[in-house]
Design an enzyme around this catalytic site. Structure first.
Site, mmCIF file in Angstrom:
data_model
loop_
_atom_site.group_PDB
_atom_site.id
_atom_site.type_symbol
_atom_site.label_atom_id
_atom_site.label_comp_id
_atom_site.label_asym_id
_atom_site.label_seq_id
_atom_site.Cartn_x
_atom_site.Cartn_y
_atom_site.Cartn_z
ATOM 1 N N ARG A 96 29.599 49.690 42.119
ATOM 2 C CA ARG A 96 30.796 48.897 42.423
ATOM 3 C C ARG A 96 30.768 48.803 43.814
ATOM 4 O O ARG A 96 31.457 48.037 44.530
ATOM 5 C CB ARG A 96 32.084 49.587 41.831
ATOM 6 C CG ARG A 96 32.234 49.125 40.472
ATOM 7 C CD ARG A 96 33.630 49.834 39.903
ATOM 8 N NE ARG A 96 33.551 49.892 38.477
ATOM 9 C CZ ARG A 96 33.809 48.738 37.869
ATOM 10 N NH1 ARG A 96 33.954 47.499 38.261
ATOM 11 N NH2 ARG A 96 33.559 48.753 36.216
ATOM 12 N N ASP A 121 33.098 38.245 37.346
ATOM 13 C CA ASP A 121 34.011 38.938 36.633
ATOM 14 C C ASP A 121 33.335 39.745 35.528
ATOM 15 O O ASP A 121 33.849 40.060 34.339
ATOM 16 C CB ASP A 121 35.125 38.229 36.266
ATOM 17 C CG ASP A 121 36.336 39.280 35.935
ATOM 18 O OD1 ASP A 121 36.206 40.435 36.059
ATOM 19 O OD2 ASP A 121 37.054 39.017 34.819
ATOM 20 N N CYS A 167 56.939 40.133 44.983
ATOM 21 C CA CYS A 167 56.095 40.490 43.898
ATOM 22 C C CYS A 167 56.535 42.015 43.443
ATOM 23 O O CYS A 167 56.674 42.211 42.353
ATOM 24 C CB CYS A 167 54.573 40.489 44.347
ATOM 25 S SG CYS A 167 54.020 41.545 45.830
ATOM 26 N N ASP A 205 52.052 35.849 35.034
ATOM 27 C CA ASP A 205 51.744 35.371 36.201
ATOM 28 C C ASP A 205 53.072 35.792 37.310
ATOM 29 O O ASP A 205 52.961 35.056 38.320
ATOM 30 C CB ASP A 205 51.628 34.012 36.216
ATOM 31 C CG ASP A 205 50.298 33.528 35.478
ATOM 32 O OD1 ASP A 205 49.514 34.256 35.556
ATOM 33 O OD2 ASP A 205 50.376 32.509 34.997
#
Length: 310
Positions: A62, A135, A195, A243
């Protein structure tokens, strides 16, 4: 390779990426992600991956693309828009699914384009070794996109771009070709906390850190067992994905509709009521979500989510 060659190859790749419909293309040097290593380690140590055990695998890969592609020199990061012109109703008359899952699974759509880009590189530039990623492997996509100057990581941890917001997929080519590298851009979140304030499950535990195991997307997609009872009443009608943190982000006022026919939702979905969701059958599920990411939950998982929202 001369500087002129590098410059020319970089220009060719970026030009082709644009032709293939990618929003932006940025390039960074394939090297160990030194800044991200302690952050990833801490995130895993705090079990913020929940049951996403795959996040614990391939820790080294990663952080170092050279372990994924031998002699890797460059990481080509690409953004592909999925912001829809037509949206499913969000007025309480029906259940919600995340915009990224409206149409055909992005893995199929973008993988094809990446293959085309890699073939183009080999035809135009010569023998180039590399792999395409959407992904689908241990690649820290947001970190590479950030390094490549495609945006900054917002407080909700999604990549944000000043021209396009955050409703896009991130993909990479890791190749053994030396190219001109782009530099990172500034963080433009400022003092905004929209957010963080809007997340009904408090998944954004501090600015820039999301506890994946508290996210509505995690509960409705990744979690295979029963959704914890303490989350009841917090999902705001999201049956698949979520979302919220992106919808409230001021930068998404710059999102423009995508031009990808494969990302359009099945027309019947726009007419769906809560009752229709409640009575969904296997046959209907297969028609509505034929190649959609929603198939990841299977009908049983979707039904569990629908039941939880009652």
């Amino acid at each position: 390779m001369t500087a002129l060659h590098k410059q020319n190859n970089t220009r060719l790749i970026k030009q082709k990426a644009q032709e293939l419909g990618f929003l932006f293309c940025g390039i960074s040097q394939a090297e160990f992600l030194e800044d991200e290593a302690p952050l990833l380690e801490k995130w895993l140590k705090n079990n913020m991956q929940g049951q996403m055990a795959y996040m614990e695998n391939h820790f080294d890969k990663r952080l170092d693309p050279r372990l994924l592609v031998e002699d890797a020199k460059s990481v080509v990061s690409l953004l592909y828009n999925y912001f829809p012109e037509k949206r499913l109703p969000e007025d309480g008359s029906t259940l919600k699914i995340s915009k990224y899952a409206y149409g055909v699974d992005y893995h199929f759509v973008i993988k094809e384009k990446l293959k085309e880009l890699l073939n183009f590189i080999r035809e135009e530039i010569g023998e180039v070794g590399g792999r395409a990623f959407v992904d689908s492997a241990p690649v820290l996509e947001k970190a590479w996109a950030k390094r490549s100057g495609l945006g900054w990581q917002g407080k909700h941890s999604n990549l944000l771009n000043r021209q396009a917001g955050s409703f896009f997929f991130i993909a990479e080519l890791i190749i053994d070709l030396d190219l001109e590298h782009d530099g990172p851009v500034k963080d433009y979140c400022g003092t905004c906390t929209r957010c963080i304030d809007a997340c009904p499950t408090d998944a954004i535990v501090e600015p820039y850190v999301v506890d994946g195991s508290k996210c509505i997307s995690y509960f409705t997609i990744e979690l295979k067992e029963a959704i914890p009872a303490e989350m009841k009443g917090k999902f705001e009608d999201w049956a698949f994905g979520c979302d919220i943190c992106q919808d409230v982000c001021p930068w998404n006022r710059f999102s423009k509709p995508h031009n990808e026919p494969q990302f359009e939702f099945h027309p019947d979905l726009a007419l769906y009521t809560r009752k229709d969701w409640d009575e969904i059958t296997e046959d209907v599920f297969q028609v509505l979500f034929r190649k959609s990411p929603v198939k990841r939950t299977r009908l049983s998982g979707l039904k569990r989510n629908i039941e939880f929202l009652k």
